[in-house]
Design an enzyme around this catalytic site. Sequence first.
Site, short mmCIF file in Angstrom:
data_model
loop_
_atom_site.label_atom_id
_atom_site.label_comp_id
_atom_site.label_asym_id
_atom_site.label_seq_id
_atom_site.Cartn_x
_atom_site.Cartn_y
_atom_site.Cartn_z
N GLY A 171 0.83 -1.20 0.00
CA GLY A 171 0.00 0.00 0.00
C GLY A 171 0.86 1.25 0.00
N GLU A 172 0.20 2.40 -0.15
CA GLU A 172 0.92 3.67 -0.21
C GLU A 172 0.04 4.78 0.35
OE1 GLU A 172 3.49 6.37 -3.41
OE2 GLU A 172 2.43 4.55 -4.05
N GLY A 173 0.69 5.70 1.06
CA GLY A 173 0.00 6.85 1.61
C GLY A 173 0.71 8.13 1.23
N THR A 174 0.32 9.22 1.87
CA THR A 174 0.89 10.52 1.54
C THR A 174 2.36 10.62 1.93
OG1 THR A 174 -1.28 11.51 1.95
CG2 THR A 174 0.60 13.00 1.85
N VAL A 232 3.95 1.02 2.20
CA VAL A 232 4.05 -0.18 3.01
C VAL A 232 4.41 -1.35 2.11
CG1 VAL A 232 2.83 -1.73 4.57
CG2 VAL A 232 2.34 0.71 4.63
N LYS A 267 7.02 -0.08 6.98
CA LYS A 267 6.59 1.28 6.62
C LYS A 267 7.82 2.05 6.19
CE LYS A 267 4.09 5.27 8.47
NZ LYS A 267 3.38 5.82 9.66
N ASP A 318 -5.75 11.15 14.49
CA ASP A 318 -6.15 10.70 13.15
C ASP A 318 -6.79 9.32 13.22
OD1 ASP A 318 -6.52 10.87 10.44
OD2 ASP A 318 -4.48 10.28 9.90
#
Length: 449
Positions: free
Chosen positions: A19-22, A26, A41, A136
């Site tokens: 996965g990927e975030g801002t 991961v 991470k 969050d």
Amino acid sequence: METSLGTIEDGYDVLKKAGEGTFSEVIKAKRRTDGKVFAVKRMKGKFSSQEQVDKLREVQALRRLRNHPNIIHMEEVIFNKDKRSLDMVFELMDMNIYERIKGRRNHLPEELVKRYMYQLCKALDYMHRNGIFHRDVKPENILIKDEDLKLADLGSCRGIYSKPPFTEYISTRWYRAPECLLTNGYYGHKMDMWSVGCVMFEVMSLYPLFPGSNELDQINKIHDIIGTPPPQVMSKIRKHSSHMRVNFPDKQGKGLRKLLPNASEECVSLLEGLLDYDPDNRLSARHALRHPYFKELRSEDKRRAKTAAAAEAAAVEQHAPDDTANATARLANMSLKPHDARKLVHDEPSPRRHRSLRSFRRHGSKKSDGSPAPEPVPSLGHPMLAASAHVSLSPPKPKQKHRLFRKGHSKSMKEGSPKLPPIVMGRQPGRSLTHHSQQGSKLPSVSKR
């Protein structure tokens, strides 16, 4: 847990991207030593030194909170000096809550939802008691594996005792508390509990409670269901609001009961407490755990803790030697003569008790009436008396009373009394019998963070 220097490839085999975030992505990686798979991470930013890595809020918070079963466990921190990259190795979970409910047509069992929310409240209670709030909380940051839940992604966390204002644009908008939307960053740890209420409703109903398209639309959606707050609540909000008009027309919200017709009264009561507009009246994590909605799970926790304590006590009793029984048997077989018994009593250590000089003199000045004297018991009060504990067991000779209150008593003291250390008698002007630190010394100051 110290930060390791090197690369993730030194001890792990990278499997695939998960996965990927801002701010990070991961990946899955398998440890070569035991073949266990972890979630890594990988931060997108660059870091100049190991000290900068160790000062990251997320790293510090995860190290402090690592012992709780409902907070994600960080296995290792790896810093690459050459590439200035940072990899954080975590235990691998199955999915997040959003993936669990996405695309479902049938609701999750209420008992499962209750168990999830109970674990989430326990995680936040532990965080808040350790001086940290998440900021969050949302379905994507709540990981699950079977019926176990763990709170993750502490990159936005802050200290509860930090002084506001905080960052205004924090938390995902749909789960943002009213005080975060309407003030200039004046909010606290109760914002996490508002987010818990939003997550709980979404897990139960399979759709978000307040899906606002912008900040104003978000507030309007909150008012449509919760209603506008009382004037005293709005006055508190206006004190810290300058970027938005906070004068809203009075509106009676439709309420949560109409949206959850099949939910129990305890469930709706808990949601209303979590989604209270006023953060001062909103349920804390500790009070949420004590709500009647979680009564069965609290009882289950108590039974589990009692069983674990009994098993631990049984293990200790089974493997440890029975010192108490052995000591009792030895004492029962002992045959002490009177002289030995008296010696044993005389040699028994006792706590030292301070006795004033006047009391000591009075203690040693009693006249003998000629009757048989009792066995002398050592006085362990004054240090000088403790030294005279091992004396002969014959009756003591009568001591002449010191003439304390007559002129010239100091001479009598010099001749007939043992030399004693100086003791302050009574209170002297400007002084106290209690201990004082040296002049000019100060206690270490504690600065608020």
